[in-house]
Design a protein around this motif. Structure first.
Motif, short mmCIF file in Angstrom:
data_model
loop_
_atom_site.label_atom_id
_atom_site.label_comp_id
_atom_site.label_asym_id
_atom_site.label_seq_id
_atom_site.Cartn_x
_atom_site.Cartn_y
_atom_site.Cartn_z
N TYR A 1 10.84 19.34 17.94
CA TYR A 1 10.00 18.87 19.04
C TYR A 1 9.37 17.52 18.71
O TYR A 1 9.34 16.61 19.55
CB TYR A 1 8.91 19.89 19.35
CG TYR A 1 7.90 19.39 20.35
CD1 TYR A 1 8.23 19.29 21.70
CD2 TYR A 1 6.63 19.00 19.96
CE1 TYR A 1 7.31 18.81 22.62
CE2 TYR A 1 5.72 18.53 20.87
CZ TYR A 1 6.06 18.44 22.20
OH TYR A 1 5.15 17.97 23.10
N CYS A 2 8.87 17.36 17.49
CA CYS A 2 8.24 16.09 17.11
C CYS A 2 9.22 14.94 17.17
O CYS A 2 8.90 13.86 17.67
CB CYS A 2 7.65 16.21 15.70
SG CYS A 2 6.22 17.30 15.57
N LYS B 1 9.04 11.79 19.79
CA LYS B 1 8.91 10.40 19.33
C LYS B 1 10.07 9.54 19.81
O LYS B 1 9.90 8.35 20.07
CB LYS B 1 8.82 10.36 17.81
CG LYS B 1 7.59 11.03 17.23
CD LYS B 1 6.30 10.43 17.77
CE LYS B 1 5.09 11.10 17.16
NZ LYS B 1 3.83 10.60 17.78
#
Length: 381
Positions: free
Chosen positions: A277-278, A282
């Motif tokens: 998810y990160c 980003k």
């Protein structure tokens, strides 16, 4: 800069010493003073409480109050600051080097806690939209751009949620249990079931077959799985339930699968989902935010192009997520149910993001990461 030079030195003329403590150039300063009075009050209270329980000496050293002088009588202390160490003005400004590097984007004449919280909430898609809509947001992004960023944010979450949902393989495991596990062991199979050797290959954590059936309400046709459609294997019951962690699963590939469904451990799955998810956030959302914090008013075509790209990317993510979900469930009712469940989870996520931004972003960042780590790590945090 003139304010800091004039007030900090006690005169209206900038000296060579004062220039070393001036505020960062405007091109790097982020703070615009858009916090509401309520926000400032909450941040002030949180700052006082956090400094009382903070175990690091730096929290006390940087407290916004005058420290007792330890110098000899008649000599001013180098740490004495009538305005407060957090502001960086007064006699201490003429002695000490600047508290912030130019790339930190911080001002010397504004409390650090206000600057950090404003930066955190402007980067948060939910808080940015909320405060921007009531006139307490920075000049960039505009209200329309904040709405587009929120739509893109929801698209990123929808796409990642459905990819993770498919990878978890709950519906796949239920289909195998109901197709291949005998009735006396918790399945629904009465003939042509999996052999005892195949059942024995099931990991210990997945041998509670009734629990696997209850774990999800989704039902899928096992014949739609990749390796079954490609006839790589004659029957799903010829394969064990789980593929080894990181190995090929039948539901995802038709090339020599060694198990029907992915069965990752809880810890590895949690780590993978958080990192995934990160990274996706980003890659897709953060560049759009960087574009929108730039002033594009002098280039109308750039504004239109950027808005079209952000909206198009959000639609593409929604479409890709829907395709992933449909290729897995193959039933419209299941797709609608899971989408409704995603909407509920997204609402909860928005509430969690607000809480996380304040406690994890501001509290932990200011009173744990900052005292322990160097400036670049604190800036990244």
């Amino acid at each position: 800069e003139a304010f800091v030079l004039g007030k900090g030195s006690g005169t209206g003329v900038a000296s060579a010493t004062d220039s070393a403590t001036s505020a960062p150039p405007d091109a790097w300063v982020e703070y615009e003073g858009v916090l509401t009075q309520c926000e400032k009050s909450v941040v002030d209270v949180a700052d006082r409480i956090a400094r009382k329980v903070c175990p690091f000496k730096r929290c006390v050293r940087d407290a916004p109050r005058r420290r007792p002088s330890k110098s000899t009588r008649g000599e001013p202390s180098a740490d004495e600051n009538p305005v407060g160490n957090e502001f960086g003005n007064g006699p201490a400004a003429a002695v000490h080097a600047p508290r912030y590097s130019w790339w930190e984007g911080m001002r010397e004449d504004v409390p650090e806690r206000y600057q950090r919280w404003e930066g955190i909430r402007e980067r948060n898609a939910i808080l940015s939209l909320l405060f921007g809509s009531i006139g307490h947001g920075r000049k960039q992004p505009t209200k329309r751009q904040r709405l587009l960023l929120f739509i893109l944010y929801s698209g990123v979450w929808y796409f990642t949620y459905l990819l993770v949902f498919r990878r978890r393989g709950g519906a796949c495991r239920r289909a195998w249990v109901e197709t291949c596990v005998p009735v006396d062991e918790g399945g629904l199979c009465s003939s042509s079931c999996a052999s005892p050797e195949t059942l024995w290959q099931t990991p210990m954590g997945y041998r509670d077959y009734p629990a696997i059936r209850r774990a999800t309400s989704h039902q899928i046709d096992i014949q739609h799985l990749e390796c079954i459609q490609a006839r790589t294997v004659a029957s799903a019951c010829d394969l064990p339930l789980c593929s080894a962690q990181g190995s090929r699963a039948c539901m995802s590939t038709d090339f020599e699968p060694i198990g029907l469904c992915p069965c990752d451990s809880s810890i590895s799955r949690l780590i993978f989902e958080a990192l995934f998810y990160c990274i996706v956030f980003k890659v897709f959302h953060y560049p759009a935010w960087l574009i929108y914090i730039s002033d594009l008013s002098s280039c109308p075509k750039c504004v239109t192009l950027a808005s079209g790209m952000v909206l198009g990317l959000a639609i593409l993510l929604y479409c890709c997520g829907f395709i992933v979900l449909w290729s897995y469930l193959h039933e419209f009712s299941n797709v609608v149910f899971e989408t409704a469940y995603w909407l509920l989870s997204f609402f909860i996520l928005c509430l969690f993001e607000v809480v996380k931004s304040f406690f994890l972003g501001y509290i932990v960042g200011s009173y744990v990461v900052r005292p322990l780590c160097c400036k670049p790590i604190t800036r990244i945090w």
